[in-house]
Design a protein around this motif. Sequence first.
Motif, PDB file in Angstrom:
ATOM      1  N   GLN A  15      30.381  94.872  32.412  1.00 32.37           N
ATOM      2  CA  GLN A  15      29.538  93.919  31.728  1.00 32.37           C
ATOM      3  C   GLN A  15      28.509  94.022  30.478  1.00 32.37           C
ATOM      4  O   GLN A  15      27.739  94.405  30.946  1.00 32.37           O
ATOM      5  CB  GLN A  15      29.357  92.436  32.370  1.00 32.37           C
ATOM      6  CG  GLN A  15      30.378  92.414  33.278  1.00 32.37           C
ATOM      7  CD  GLN A  15      31.532  91.722  32.636  1.00 32.37           C
ATOM      8  OE1 GLN A  15      32.096  90.859  32.347  1.00 32.37           O
ATOM      9  NE2 GLN A  15      32.633  92.080  32.439  1.00 32.37           N
ATOM     10  N   LYS A  16      28.427  93.474  29.356  1.00 35.86           N
ATOM     11  CA  LYS A  16      27.609  94.373  28.257  1.00 35.86           C
ATOM     12  C   LYS A  16      27.310  93.063  27.717  1.00 35.86           C
ATOM     13  O   LYS A  16      27.699  91.756  27.302  1.00 35.86           O
ATOM     14  CB  LYS A  16      28.446  94.671  27.073  1.00 35.86           C
ATOM     15  CG  LYS A  16      27.649  95.103  25.738  1.00 35.86           C
ATOM     16  CD  LYS A  16      28.599  95.058  24.770  1.00 35.86           C
ATOM     17  CE  LYS A  16      27.669  95.926  23.117  1.00 35.86           C
ATOM     18  NZ  LYS A  16      27.814  96.621  22.316  1.00 35.86           N
ATOM     19  N   VAL A  17      25.793  93.016  28.300  1.00 38.78           N
ATOM     20  CA  VAL A  17      24.359  91.820  27.460  1.00 38.78           C
ATOM     21  C   VAL A  17      23.835  91.920  25.792  1.00 38.78           C
ATOM     22  O   VAL A  17      23.571  92.915  25.818  1.00 38.78           O
ATOM     23  CB  VAL A  17      23.197  92.178  29.143  1.00 38.78           C
ATOM     24  CG1 VAL A  17      22.280  91.094  28.659  1.00 38.78           C
ATOM     25  CG2 VAL A  17      23.786  91.813  30.074  1.00 38.78           C
ATOM     26  N   THR A  18      24.662  91.324  25.826  1.00 34.86           N
ATOM     27  CA  THR A  18      24.215  90.872  23.933  1.00 34.86           C
ATOM     28  C   THR A  18      22.697  90.722  24.036  1.00 34.86           C
ATOM     29  O   THR A  18      21.696  90.063  22.723  1.00 34.86           O
ATOM     30  CB  THR A  18      25.344  90.676  23.570  1.00 34.86           C
ATOM     31  OG1 THR A  18      25.495  88.841  24.056  1.00 34.86           O
ATOM     32  CG2 THR A  18      26.325  91.384  23.176  1.00 34.86           C
ATOM     33  N   SER A  19      22.078  89.835  24.419  1.00 29.84           N
ATOM     34  CA  SER A  19      20.806  89.447  24.686  1.00 29.84           C
ATOM     35  C   SER A  19      19.545  90.714  24.507  1.00 29.84           C
ATOM     36  O   SER A  19      20.070  91.396  25.384  1.00 29.84           O
ATOM     37  CB  SER A  19      20.468  88.206  25.720  1.00 29.84           C
ATOM     38  OG  SER A  19      19.185  87.880  25.162  1.00 29.84           O
ATOM     39  N   ASN A  20      19.049  89.814  23.782  1.00 25.12           N
ATOM     40  CA  ASN A  20      17.399  90.996  23.681  1.00 25.12           C
ATOM     41  C   ASN A  20      17.005  90.763  24.365  1.00 25.12           C
ATOM     42  O   ASN A  20      15.200  91.212  24.642  1.00 25.12           O
ATOM     43  CB  ASN A  20      17.125  90.541  22.445  1.00 25.12           C
ATOM     44  CG  ASN A  20      17.955  91.548  21.288  1.00 25.12           C
ATOM     45  OD1 ASN A  20      18.719  92.520  21.638  1.00 25.12           O
ATOM     46  ND2 ASN A  20      18.764  91.158  19.668  1.00 25.12           N
ATOM     47  N   SER A  21      17.185  89.391  24.978  1.00 24.01           N
ATOM     48  CA  SER A  21      15.783  88.797  26.223  1.00 24.01           C
ATOM     49  C   SER A  21      15.486  89.862  27.340  1.00 24.01           C
ATOM     50  O   SER A  21      16.613  90.468  27.180  1.00 24.01           O
ATOM     51  CB  SER A  21      16.213  87.207  26.388  1.00 24.01           C
ATOM     52  OG  SER A  21      16.981  87.345  27.697  1.00 24.01           O
ATOM     53  N   SER A  22      14.601  90.152  28.336  1.00 24.04           N
ATOM     54  CA  SER A  22      14.510  90.531  29.413  1.00 24.04           C
ATOM     55  C   SER A  22      15.328  89.952  30.080  1.00 24.04           C
ATOM     56  O   SER A  22      16.505  89.668  29.713  1.00 24.04           O
ATOM     57  CB  SER A  22      13.510  90.193  30.315  1.00 24.04           C
ATOM     58  OG  SER A  22      13.170  88.580  30.469  1.00 24.04           O
ATOM     59  N   LEU A  23      15.896  90.873  31.605  1.00 22.72           N
ATOM     60  CA  LEU A  23      17.340  90.599  32.387  1.00 22.72           C
ATOM     61  C   LEU A  23      17.141  89.765  33.349  1.00 22.72           C
ATOM     62  O   LEU A  23      15.976  89.007  33.717  1.00 22.72           O
ATOM     63  CB  LEU A  23      17.194  92.088  32.927  1.00 22.72           C
ATOM     64  CG  LEU A  23      18.253  93.240  32.881  1.00 22.72           C
ATOM     65  CD1 LEU A  23      17.207  94.921  33.960  1.00 22.72           C
ATOM     66  CD2 LEU A  23      18.806  92.933  31.873  1.00 22.72           C
ATOM     67  N   LYS A  24      18.082  89.043  33.087  1.00 18.96           N
ATOM     68  CA  LYS A  24      18.604  87.922  34.218  1.00 18.96           C
ATOM     69  C   LYS A  24      18.524  87.414  35.141  1.00 18.96           C
ATOM     70  O   LYS A  24      19.217  88.518  35.335  1.00 18.96           O
ATOM     71  CB  LYS A  24      18.795  86.440  33.604  1.00 18.96           C
ATOM     72  CG  LYS A  24      18.360  85.859  32.022  1.00 18.96           C
ATOM     73  CD  LYS A  24      19.005  85.099  31.542  1.00 18.96           C
ATOM     74  CE  LYS A  24      17.838  84.522  29.621  1.00 18.96           C
ATOM     75  NZ  LYS A  24      17.928  85.164  29.150  1.00 18.96           N
ATOM     76  N   ILE A  62      25.779  96.183  34.104  1.00 18.29           N
ATOM     77  CA  ILE A  62      25.672  95.911  33.647  1.00 18.29           C
ATOM     78  C   ILE A  62      25.038  96.909  32.197  1.00 18.29           C
ATOM     79  O   ILE A  62      24.178  97.421  32.982  1.00 18.29           O
ATOM     80  CB  ILE A  62      25.079  94.586  33.624  1.00 18.29           C
ATOM     81  CG1 ILE A  62      23.386  95.117  33.651  1.00 18.29           C
ATOM     82  CG2 ILE A  62      25.533  93.313  34.317  1.00 18.29           C
ATOM     83  CD1 ILE A  62      22.802  93.209  32.971  1.00 18.29           C
ATOM     84  N   MET A  63      25.744  96.764  31.119  1.00 17.42           N
ATOM     85  CA  MET A  63      24.748  97.559  30.004  1.00 17.42           C
ATOM     86  C   MET A  63      24.010  96.672  28.540  1.00 17.42           C
ATOM     87  O   MET A  63      24.654  95.108  28.639  1.00 17.42           O
ATOM     88  CB  MET A  63      26.343  98.162  29.279  1.00 17.42           C
ATOM     89  CG  MET A  63      25.627  98.962  27.856  1.00 17.42           C
ATOM     90  SD  MET A  63      27.522  99.683  27.055  1.00 17.42           S
ATOM     91  CE  MET A  63      27.784 100.945  27.910  1.00 17.42           C
ATOM     92  N   LYS A  64      22.970  97.131  29.753  1.00 15.85           N
ATOM     93  CA  LYS A  64      21.842  96.445  28.175  1.00 15.85           C
ATOM     94  C   LYS A  64      21.536  97.560  26.944  1.00 15.85           C
ATOM     95  O   LYS A  64      20.908  98.363  27.167  1.00 15.85           O
ATOM     96  CB  LYS A  64      20.797  95.735  28.321  1.00 15.85           C
ATOM     97  CG  LYS A  64      19.974  94.692  27.825  1.00 15.85           C
ATOM     98  CD  LYS A  64      18.942  94.571  29.029  1.00 15.85           C
ATOM     99  CE  LYS A  64      17.566  93.380  28.464  1.00 15.85           C
ATOM    100  NZ  LYS A  64      17.755  93.252  26.794  1.00 15.85           N
ATOM    101  N   GLY A  65      21.607  97.333  25.365  1.00 12.24           N
ATOM    102  CA  GLY A  65      21.234  98.459  24.940  1.00 12.24           C
ATOM    103  C   GLY A  65      22.717  99.738  25.120  1.00 12.24           C
ATOM    104  O   GLY A  65      23.717  99.475  25.127  1.00 12.24           O
ATOM    105  N   SER A  66      22.306 100.575  25.458  1.00 15.88           N
ATOM    106  CA  SER A  66      22.844 101.690  25.296  1.00 15.88           C
ATOM    107  C   SER A  66      22.127 102.240  27.443  1.00 15.88           C
ATOM    108  O   SER A  66      23.144 103.322  27.828  1.00 15.88           O
ATOM    109  CB  SER A  66      21.664 103.445  25.140  1.00 15.88           C
ATOM    110  OG  SER A  66      20.555 103.348  25.725  1.00 15.88           O
TER     111      SER A  66
END
Length: 207
Positions: A15-24, A62-66
């Motif tokens: 699942q891709k996270v598009t938010s730039n905030s810290s991980l939830k 989950i993918m956040k950025g790369s």
Amino acid sequence: MYLDGKPSSGKAPVQKVTSNSSLKNFYSASPDMGSRKIVSTRVMELLEKYRTGNFIYLSCAIMKGSEIIDSFWITDVIHFDDQQVDFEKSKFELYESWVEKQVEGRALEFGRKLNTITFQNLEELEKYEKNLSHLSYIITRNLVLKSTCKFHLLFLRSFGIFDFIVSEELKNELQKQILDKGIEFKPLELSDNEWYGPNGIRKLYYK
């Protein structure tokens, strides 16, 4: 994917996270995964302490950025709690809609009405819904659980509520351990209008 109570197996798609905030600690899954929830390992372990048997937790990176992060899990509901609803105290409305004018098979004008409706039990509600047209549906205005319900964590299927329902005790524990990033707590007995509406009380707790 419909939550049908049949256990899945293996791993969920990344699942891709598009938010730039810290991980939830909580995320909603992509639309193709239905109303499943994605939770961190710490949240999963806490939820399992409070109740076992109604969810299976599947590994869900989950993918956040790369970056690929493996410490997350997606819920697969195998036991629903609809029987825990107190129908005598809960409030429902029937939204009816029908075609009043159509030209060459294309609907141009609709009739609509909204009425309060009651049900004695879950079976009556489900039977009623099966006979509704595709333009009509039932709205849950206020949902009340039975006083005999002792579960700290619940998930429902038939009431248009697709979030976790947690006890006050579990809510407090999530907040105490700072595991509530990505979620809000709405009192179950309040309608959406009482909470989110122009004069709703949500603004007293959340920006």
